[in-house]
Design a protein around this motif. Structure first.
Motif, PDB file in Angstrom:
ATOM      1  N   ARG A 118       0.832  -1.203   0.000  1.00 53.68           N
ATOM      2  CA  ARG A 118       0.000   0.000   0.000  1.00 53.68           C
ATOM      3  C   ARG A 118       0.868   1.255   0.000  1.00 53.68           C
ATOM      4  NH1 ARG A 118      -2.687   0.254   4.871  1.00 53.68           N
ATOM      5  NH2 ARG A 118      -3.819   2.044   4.039  1.00 53.68           N
ATOM      6  N   ALA A 119       1.978   1.226   0.730  1.00 51.15           N
ATOM      7  CA  ALA A 119       2.867   2.387   0.751  1.00 51.15           C
ATOM      8  C   ALA A 119       3.489   2.628  -0.622  1.00 51.15           C
ATOM      9  CB  ALA A 119       3.964   2.177   1.800  1.00 51.15           C
ATOM     10  N   GLN A 120       3.864   1.567  -1.327  1.00 45.96           N
ATOM     11  CA  GLN A 120       4.420   1.717  -2.665  1.00 45.96           C
ATOM     12  C   GLN A 120       3.391   2.311  -3.616  1.00 45.96           C
ATOM     13  OE1 GLN A 120       5.800  -2.197  -3.730  1.00 45.96           O
ATOM     14  NE2 GLN A 120       7.483  -2.178  -2.239  1.00 45.96           N
ATOM     15  N   ALA A 121       2.139   1.837  -3.503  1.00 44.30           N
ATOM     16  CA  ALA A 121       1.079   2.378  -4.355  1.00 44.30           C
ATOM     17  C   ALA A 121       0.800   3.840  -4.011  1.00 44.30           C
ATOM     18  CB  ALA A 121      -0.187   1.536  -4.198  1.00 44.30           C
ATOM     19  N   ARG A 122       0.819   4.166  -2.719  1.00 45.22           N
ATOM     20  CA  ARG A 122       0.562   5.542  -2.312  1.00 45.22           C
ATOM     21  C   ARG A 122       1.615   6.501  -2.881  1.00 45.22           C
ATOM     22  NH1 ARG A 122      -2.657   5.895   1.541  1.00 45.22           N
ATOM     23  NH2 ARG A 122      -1.834   3.999   2.505  1.00 45.22           N
ATOM     24  N   GLU A 123       2.852   6.028  -2.905  1.00 47.88           N
ATOM     25  CA  GLU A 123       3.911   6.868  -3.462  1.00 47.88           C
ATOM     26  C   GLU A 123       3.669   7.148  -4.940  1.00 47.88           C
ATOM     27  OE1 GLU A 123       8.773   7.226  -3.196  1.00 47.88           O
ATOM     28  OE2 GLU A 123       7.782   5.354  -2.643  1.00 47.88           O
ATOM     29  N   GLN A 124       3.155   6.147  -5.675  1.00 48.37           N
ATOM     30  CA  GLN A 124       2.837   6.350  -7.083  1.00 48.37           C
ATOM     31  C   GLN A 124       1.705   7.364  -7.243  1.00 48.37           C
ATOM     32  OE1 GLN A 124       4.339   5.048  -9.835  1.00 48.37           O
ATOM     33  NE2 GLN A 124       5.867   4.097  -8.516  1.00 48.37           N
ATOM     34  N   VAL A 125       0.687   7.258  -6.378  1.00 45.18           N
ATOM     35  CA  VAL A 125      -0.441   8.182  -6.456  1.00 45.18           C
ATOM     36  C   VAL A 125       0.015   9.602  -6.131  1.00 45.18           C
ATOM     37  CG1 VAL A 125      -2.665   8.794  -5.440  1.00 45.18           C
ATOM     38  CG2 VAL A 125      -2.150   6.408  -5.938  1.00 45.18           C
ATOM     39  N   TRP A 126       0.821   9.752  -5.078  1.00 51.76           N
ATOM     40  CA  TRP A 126       1.261  11.086  -4.680  1.00 51.76           C
ATOM     41  C   TRP A 126       2.235  11.677  -5.687  1.00 51.76           C
ATOM     42  CZ3 TRP A 126       1.623  12.529   1.129  1.00 51.76           C
ATOM     43  CH2 TRP A 126       0.451  12.124   1.779  1.00 51.76           C
TER      44      TRP A 126
END
Length: 460
Positions: A118-126
């Protein structure tokens, strides 16, 4: 003869090739843009058997999709399974149950793996849209709050709660969701129903996990907000050691009452509303200088240095029950903060703290997204369920953030409205021009949100 309100229809036995969750296409597109597919698949690879047909990451994502669509138990995965043209091949209920049990048997490692994905995906979104929550100095505002979840049957870890209910008392961390923020659910920690709201160790654990969810470049500019449950010397001291700012509710203890009684009348200033205008009948003042010497900061066992105590007083509304801590008919509430510097009026600090109540909006959204009930028996299984709920909530807010313009009202809709107007739209999948196309109903008033959202979610 009285005519019926409704057109005369009968159910035809002939079935059409339709999908009932056309808006779910946006969730699958968000998963690709954010890299959720790859991240979950890699993170959960250790739990994939040698002869397994289904990827554990895909299974977990399918359950999260079902929850995002309104499901509240594992069997609701049937809604996703019945639409393979939209969501692909979905595992059977026994396969899903076995995976949840396997992950729960090693719950700490499994939880860490899911959170890493989830943290890796959040970094992509941000990277596509940085949600500067609060809009103040580039800070990211993280709100901590506890939630009571009722258990209607005997489950592992369920216990009587402080509100005389029965169930669980998980603690969550959210990103603030003002005009720029997203309201993402950073982390959820499952706790027994008897867990205290004032446990510093739990607050520290949730904060650490929440910071790990943020991109590394954002972790040094965070404001931590919490209610009086977070007002412990250990937790406030820990935030100070991390070099972060805080705004935490402070109980009306004897030193606070003494300071309120000692402060001169001219020290009170007009409070402000959410738009920065003076709020009628409310005032704010800083109590730090009037706190008794025994309550001052600076000692090794005291509150950390630099802490300010700010009070708000307001006339109770008609019919409100007065409290022992009320002073001359004023309702007194306090909070502690270490924010200093020019440009920060007391009224602005108090307004910023009061906006912590927006975390209640996120809790209400979570209750509509799988948190109304923890459906499994084992404590570890329900912790995995909490991770699924957090992933489902993130998929919804990521979709709103990336698919819709800043001025689009749909960007701030809560899950119920998203499902009614966007996600639960029936459509028809056809083959045309060597491509598979999804056709939406002709007169649906929110078709434009799906078409514009689809265009916005194309790879950049």
């Amino acid at each position: 003869m009285k005519r019926s309100w409704f057109p005369g229809l009968v159910v035809d036995d002939v079935r059409e090739s339709l999908v009932s969750s056309s808006g779910g296409l946006l969730l699958t597109r968000v998963a690709r843009v954010a890299g959720v597919e790859r991240a979950l698949s890699q993170a959960l690879a250790p739990w994939r058997g040698e002869r397994a047909v289904h990827d554990p990451g895909k299974v977990l994502f399918d359950v999260a999709t079902a929850v995002a669509l309104g499901g509240d138990c594992l069997s609701d995965l049937a809604v996703v399974r019945s639409q393979p043209d939209l969501f692909g091949q979905v595992a059977s209920d026994p396969t899903v149950s076995r995976l949840i049990a396997t992950l729960a048997s090693d719950v700490d490692a499994a939880t860490a793996a899911i959170r890493t994905a989830r943290a890796q995906a959040r970094e992509q979104v941000w990277a596509r849209h940085r949600p500067v929550a609060g809009g103040v100095g580039g800070q990211v505002i993280v709100d901590l709050d506890g939630v009571l979840v009722t258990a209607h049957s005997d489950k592992e870890g369920a216990a009587p709660t402080f509100k005389r209910g029965y169930g669980f008392h998980p603690m969550f961390a959210f990103v603030d969701h003002d005009e720029a923020g997203t309201g993402e659910t950073l982390v959820g920690l499952l706790r027994t129903g008897s867990a205290s709201s004032f446990t510093a160790a739990d607050h520290i654990s949730v904060l650490d996990a929440a910071l790990a969810q943020l991109p590394a470049a954002e972790r040094g500019q965070v404001l931590v907000r919490a209610d009086t449950g977070g007002a412990s010397k250990a937790f406030v001291g820990y935030i100070t050691e991390l070099g972060l700012e805080y705004s935490i509710g402070f109980p009306a203890t004897a030193p606070v009452i003494a300071a309120v009684q000692a402060i001169p009348p001219h020290a009170w200033r007009a409070a402000a509303d959410g738009d920065g205008n003076p709020r009628e009948g409310a005032q704010v003042a800083e109590l730090t200088g009037w706190m008794p010497a025994t309550a001052r900061t600076g000692g090794t066992d005291d509150w950390p240095s630099g802490m300010r105590i700010i009070a708000r007083r307001e006339r109770p509304h008609p019919g409100a029950q007065l409290r022992l801590t009320d002073h001359h008919g004023w309702r007194i509430t306090c909070f502690a903060t270490n924010t200093k510097g020019t440009g920060w009026r007391l009224a602005d600090l108090e307004t910023r703290h009061r906006l912590r109540a927006r975390a209640e909006d996120r809790i209400r959204g979570l209750r509509d997204t799988g948190l109304a009930n923890l459906p499994l028996y084992g404590f570890g299984q329900n912790q995995i369920w909490l991770e699924i709920v957090a992933l489902a909530a993130d998929l919804l807010v990521w979709m709103q953030t990336l698919a819709f313009d800043h001025d689009e009202p749909a960007r701030r809709w809560e899950p119920k409205r998203l499902r009614l107007r966007i996600l639960a739209i029936a459509g028809r999948i056809i083959n045309s021009g060597r491509r598979r196309r999804l056709r939406l109903p002709r007169d649906w008033p929110y078709n434009h949100l799906i078409t514009t959202g689809w265009a916005s979610l194309q790879p950049t």
